[in-house]
Motif scaffolding. Structure first.
Motif, PDB file in Angstrom:
ATOM      1  N   ASP A 136     -16.082  29.261  20.362  1.00  0.00           N
ATOM      2  CA  ASP A 136     -15.192  28.105  20.503  1.00  0.00           C
ATOM      3  C   ASP A 136     -14.043  28.171  19.515  1.00  0.00           C
ATOM      4  N   PHE A 137     -13.013  27.502  19.922  1.00  0.00           N
ATOM      5  CA  PHE A 137     -11.762  27.721  19.224  1.00  0.00           C
ATOM      6  C   PHE A 137     -11.740  27.209  17.812  1.00  0.00           C
ATOM      7  N   PHE A 165       1.280  17.917  36.171  1.00  0.00           N
ATOM      8  CA  PHE A 165       0.274  18.718  36.881  1.00  0.00           C
ATOM      9  C   PHE A 165       0.897  19.452  38.068  1.00  0.00           C
ATOM     10  N   ASP A 170      -1.387  22.500  32.442  1.00  0.00           N
ATOM     11  CA  ASP A 170      -2.436  21.628  31.939  1.00  0.00           C
ATOM     12  C   ASP A 170      -2.178  21.370  30.459  1.00  0.00           C
ATOM     13  N   PRO A 171      -1.755  20.143  30.127  1.00  0.00           N
ATOM     14  CA  PRO A 171      -1.446  19.852  28.725  1.00  0.00           C
ATOM     15  C   PRO A 171      -2.607  20.186  27.786  1.00  0.00           C
ATOM     16  N   LEU A 172      -3.802  20.007  28.267  1.00  0.00           N
ATOM     17  CA  LEU A 172      -4.955  20.277  27.410  1.00  0.00           C
ATOM     18  C   LEU A 172      -4.976  21.747  26.995  1.00  0.00           C
ATOM     19  N   MET A 173      -4.586  22.581  27.913  1.00  0.00           N
ATOM     20  CA  MET A 173      -4.539  24.010  27.618  1.00  0.00           C
ATOM     21  C   MET A 173      -3.479  24.294  26.554  1.00  0.00           C
ATOM     22  N   ILE A 175      -2.560  22.174  24.263  1.00  0.00           N
ATOM     23  CA  ILE A 175      -3.123  21.694  23.004  1.00  0.00           C
ATOM     24  C   ILE A 175      -4.139  22.705  22.479  1.00  0.00           C
ATOM     25  N   GLU A 176      -4.877  23.295  23.404  1.00  0.00           N
ATOM     26  CA  GLU A 176      -5.861  24.297  23.021  1.00  0.00           C
ATOM     27  C   GLU A 176      -5.159  25.484  22.349  1.00  0.00           C
ATOM     28  N   SER A 179      -4.141  24.511  18.961  1.00  0.00           N
ATOM     29  CA  SER A 179      -5.245  24.458  18.009  1.00  0.00           C
ATOM     30  C   SER A 179      -5.605  25.860  17.545  1.00  0.00           C
ATOM     31  N   CYS A 205      -0.519  12.564  35.121  1.00  0.00           N
ATOM     32  CA  CYS A 205      -0.898  12.800  33.721  1.00  0.00           C
ATOM     33  C   CYS A 205      -0.493  11.613  32.852  1.00  0.00           C
ATOM     34  N   MET A 207      -1.785  11.673  29.542  1.00  0.00           N
ATOM     35  CA  MET A 207      -2.273  12.077  28.229  1.00  0.00           C
ATOM     36  C   MET A 207      -1.113  12.225  27.242  1.00  0.00           C
ATOM     37  N   TRP A 209      -0.744  13.121  22.830  1.00  0.00           N
ATOM     38  CA  TRP A 209      -1.487  13.473  21.628  1.00  0.00           C
ATOM     39  C   TRP A 209      -0.670  13.202  20.371  1.00  0.00           C
TER      40      TRP A 209
END
Lengths: 705, 163, 80
Positions: A136-137, A165, A170-173, A175-176, A179, A205, A207, A209
């Motif tokens: 995990d990251f 989208f 994918d914004p989460l990606m 952010i990933e 990180s 979307c 979201m 952060w």
């Protein structure tokens, strides 16, 4: 951003990453336990994976995922770095390059990929039965911590637009990915923006952060993560290092404010604060950390206080802008026009009555100063370090040396040396030629080297440095040097010299650069050395540079490239011959003199010479060389400009000196003339075109006459 | 000097029906030549030309064209005609060849003409001073004939592709 | 207990949303089983976040189980 744009951005990014990867992998082969490099390589693979996913290159995505897994094992120490691993990784990169950049995509690409995947799986399988996702990251980034002083803190606010989208992002990606660049200190998702569950449109979307993170990377790198989303979404990155990583001079002030905020908020009281500040001064800890450690406040409360502190403190940002390089070129051209315009104003000043002329000239001089400064600023933007160009040769040297069965190390010096970006773009090929020659013909096999008492592995040194307004690049090898006998034999066989001709070492070396010397050579190996060296020389001369070779049999060869710092504008001396105006680069000019009749002579074999400060130096009649008419034909009537080329002084006969000014160089299409005495042209204040004399080329041309 | 763009536009509108090509015609010696209007960037009056040493024989020198330095070709030399004093009719025709600008010194520019395709003869049995490969065709305007030059091959053929 | 698919993203978010909505209506506690899940995207995350807020209003509970370390990391990045 349209599809094409996205792909283009992705491909640009890939080119950069692949270049870095190649260089780092080769370095890793030598220093196989360098954790910094290992971590960096892991990040590259990770980014490559992420970006190819976003850009819709699923094949690459899956493939790089395997590479990432493989390299993860290298990182964890399960697999040791050796040549096999490096080979697989480099081959894989070749495959990716091919897949991404070759037009049609070769039909064998599937087979190649399968082969590579098999090879990768051997490593993954034999070392560890169960196939694992990279860990995990947050844990992964643990590898990046340490290094106190280089760490920076950034506050990132990212608000994504509702229809993101639809763009396949994918914004989460994102952010990933972010990180992965460091350690997340705090992360808040703004839940208030997400509609009630009943009313939620799950395909939109909502979201956003707020993140504070610690990283060794700079703001640019962080911004790169948001590359695909920067334009349409609200992404705000702020360097808040000051607030977290307080330097020794200012800990009290900055940190006390944080404390004060916490006191104001009633989270801690004044006594506690004083203790804390004292403790902080003693141990040089950060106040926020101590407060959390002591359980006086939650990390969240501290973060909130910190963000409040933001508002009090002045924003200190290192802001960078990416600019299309053609915009810079345009700017440079416009500046060129301004310089020409100013020159013409100077001419106007010459024609008007004295008092006004004086005032006009004064204003013009101050304007000149500004323009010069302006030029320096633009030039500094155009300057880029040579490092990446050098780095790309690591891979090249490694592969070429392996193919030849030789052991060669590439040593790089002066990677920070900055050159004009145009020069950087054009210097790669000539350098590659020279390095290729050093590998093919210069450096001997290990056994041969040992016999002559040299270290088994040969070394090629690439060295860049500044000196006297020029940039030098040296390519030095410790090989066997030129075999001048061979060179001579070949030159004779090509009819370039006569067999019985007495010829100096220097002259022999320069023959290697003559057109035609290398062409006949590709087929056989009798050449000794010199694949396309004439091409090298031409390329460098196009950049207004020169090449010089020093070679010692058995010891090695040095090829020195000399390049001007800037390409676009030079200081020039305007001279008149008859009706023509010519420009001599001021850098070459030593002085302008008049010579007396007694100090002028004609010497057998040397032509015309003049006595200058005790030395006889050659005299050049530019009018004859250029086929123009001069007012004066007797040297003692004319003016003589003394110039220097390669340490040799030469006198150039002119009718008159016009003055000196900044010259905007316009290149001449090279089909126009075969003369080497001209490096380009410039437009004068009156709109006429004046040619710029290439002193070095002129001397060569005269010598070869 | 005039801008050719407007010309293209105006005439393009009133020649909808039949397919026509537009040419700038000029005189060199006693011959009339034409160059596709698409290739012509501008017409310049004669200005001072800077001589370049060791230039190719037909290159007269270089000029300043709005801040760029471009070569100019003496068409008389190119056609091996005797030189003629430049006069008020002498014009430098700026054409674009392989994305480079080149000036052609011609005795005079006569006109911009529309030549219907039917009036262009691509079968050439005409003794011109030029290699037939660089001739697009022979156009007919009323009674007179125009040698339509393909500037790309005409100029690129022996010089511009070198180096 | 609601079994979540291997991957939840924009392509199948509607069905995920609908199932979660139904589940939340009939159960007082919904456990999202992520055992087989390798990846969720922002759309999934925001559905879960929104559902959790809704659950709190309804005095219900949504919890997550079976998340791999990678998933946990991802969830924490999504504010979960």
């Amino acid at each position: 951003m349209g599809e094409g744009g996205l792909t283009e951005v992705f491909l640009n990014e890939c080119t950069e990453i692949i270049g870095n990867l190649e260089s780092d992998l080769v370095t890793l082969e030598e220093k196989n336990d360098d954790q910094d490099i290992i971590n960096r390589i892991f990040r590259y693979f990770h980014t490559l994976k992420g970006s190819s996913g976003i850009a819709g290159f699923t094949v690459i995505y899956e493939f790089t995922h395997n590479l990432e897994s493989l390299f993860d094992k290298v990182r964890s120490g399960e697999i040791l770095v050796n040549r096999d691993i490096i080979d697989i990784l480099l081959d894989s990169i070749d495959y990716i390059k091919d897949e991404l950049f070759s037009d049609s995509g070769s039909p064998e690409s599937d087979t190649i990929r399968k082969d590579l995947t098999d090879r990768i799986n051997v490593f993954l399988g034999t070392t560890d039965k169960k196939e694992e996702e990279p860990e995990d990251f947050l844990k992964a980034v643990g590898a990046y911590k340490s290094v106190g002083s280089n760490e920076r803190y950034f506050k990132i606010a990212a608000v994504f637009k509702e229809d993101i989208f639809n763009n396949g992002i994918d914004p989460l990606m994102v952010i990933e990915d972010l990180s992965g660049l460091g350690k997340i200190i705090s992360l808040t998702v703004d839940k208030k923006r997400i509609p009630d569950f009943e009313k939620l449109d799950p395909e939109k979307c909502y979201m956003s952060w707020d993140i504070v993170m610690k990283t060794r990377f700079d703001e640019m790198k962080l911004r790169d993560v948001f590359l695909f989303v920067y334009d349409d979404n609200e992404i705000d990155i702020e360097n808040v290092t000051e607030k977290y990583n307080v330097s020794k001079e200012t800990p009290y002030i900055a940190e006390k404010k944080l404390g004060e905020i916490l006191v104001e908020k009633g989270i801690i009281n004044n006594n506690e604060l004083e203790d804390l500040v004292r403790m902080q001064n003693d141990k040089n800890f950060r106040l926020g950390d101590i407060i959390v450690q002591k359980g006086l406040a939650s990390p969240k409360q501290v973060d909130e206080a910190l963000s409040e502190q933001d508002k009090i403190k002045k924003k200190i940002e290192i802001s960078t802008v990416r600019v299309d390089s053609t915009k810079l070129d345009n700017l440079m051209n416009l500046l060129g026009e301004i310089v020409i315009g100013q020159a013409s104003l100077h001419r106007v000043a010459d024609d008007i009555e004295e008092e006004k002329a004086f005032r006009l000239k004064n204003s013009l001089y101050s304007l000149d100063r500004v323009t010069r400064e302006f030029q320096e600023q633009i030039m500094s933007i155009r300057m880029v370090p040579i490092g990446p160009t050098f780095e790309q040769f690591k891979r090249f040297v490694r592969d070429a040396a392996h193919n030849m069965g030789k052991e060669i190390k590439l040593h790089i010096e002066g990677a920070d040396t900055e050159l004009d970006k145009t020069v950087i773009e054009k210097i790669g090929d000539p350098l590659k030629h020279m390095i290729r020659n050093a590998i093919d013909h210069g450096i001997e096999r290990s056994d041969e080297r040992r016999k002559s008492g040299k270290p088994a592995h040969g070394t090629i040194n690439l060295k860049a440095y500044h000196q006297e307004g020029n940039v030098y690049i040296d390519v030095i090898d410790d090989g066997k040097g030129f075999d001048l006998e061979k060179v001579k034999r070949k030159a004779v066989s090509l009819g370039m010299i006569q067999p019985e001709e007495e010829i100096t070492r220097e002259k022999l070396v320069t023959i290697v650069f003559s057109p035609g010397f290398s062409t006949a050579e590709q087929a056989s190996d009798l050449s000794g050395r010199g694949v396309g060296m004439d091409v090298v020389k031409t390329n460098i001369e196009e950049l207004r540079g020169s090449v010089e070779v020093k070679t010692k049999e058995g010891e090695g060869t040095l090829i020195r490239i000399k390049l001007p710092l800037t390409l676009a504008i030079i200081e020039g001396m305007l001279v008149r011959i008859g009706r023509s105006v010519l420009i001599i680069p001021l850098l070459s000019v030593i002085e302008t003199i008049q010579v007396s009749r007694e100090n002028y002579k004609t010497v057998e074999g040397k032509g015309e010479v003049i006595l200058v400060r005790g030395d006889y130096i050659s005299l050049i009649r530019l009018n004859e060389l250029f086929g123009i008419e001069a007012n004066f034909t007797n040297p003692w009537e004319a003016l003589i400009v003394i110039v220097e080329s390669d340490g040799e002084r030469i006198g150039i006969m002119i009718d008159d000196l016009i003055g000196q000014q900044q010259i905007v160089i316009k290149s001449l299409d090279n089909f126009i003339t075969t003369s080497r005495s001209i490096s380009g042209a410039s437009i004068l204040g009156d709109g006429r075109v004046a040619l710029i004399i290439d002193i070095h080329g002129m001397v060569e041309e005269i010598k070869n006459r | 000097m005039y801008d050719n763009k407007r010309n293209i536009k105006d005439t393009a509108d009133d020649t909808k029906g039949e397919e026509v090509n537009q040419y700038v015609t000029f005189l060199v010696g006693d011959e009339t030549y034409g160059v596709s209007v698409m290739k012509v960037q501008s017409l310049n009056e004669m200005i001072e030309i800077t001589h370049v040493p060791k230039a190719r024989a037909f290159i007269k020198g270089v000029i300043n064209l709005r801040g760029s330095v471009i070569p100019v070709i003496d068409m008389r030399r190119k056609f091996s005609l005797p030189p003629k004093e430049y006069d008020s009719f002498t014009v430098i025709l700026i054409v674009e060849v392989n994305e480079r600008l080149v000036g052609m010194i011609v005795d005079a520019v006569s006109d911009v003409v529309n030549i219907p395709l039917s009036d262009i003869q691509s079968q050439i049995n005409y003794s011109a001073r030029v290699d037939t490969s660089s001739i697009e065709g022979i156009g007919r305007i009323g009674e007179s004939l125009v040698v339509l030059l393909d500037v790309e091959t005409f100029l690129a053929g022996d010089s511009l592709t070198e180096g | 207990m609601m079994k979540v698919e291997t991957e939840v993203n924009v392509k199948n978010i509607r069905s995920f949303y609908t199932s979660l909505k139904n589940e939340l209506e009939k159960e007082s506690e919904v456990i999202l089983d992520l055992t087989d899940t390798v990846r969720i995207d922002s759309s999934a995350a925001q559905v879960i976040i929104s559902a959790m807020s809704r659950a709190a209003v309804l005095n219900k509970k949504i919890s997550i189980t079976g998340a791999s370390p990678e998933m946990k990391a991802l969830l924490s990045l999504a504010g979960l």
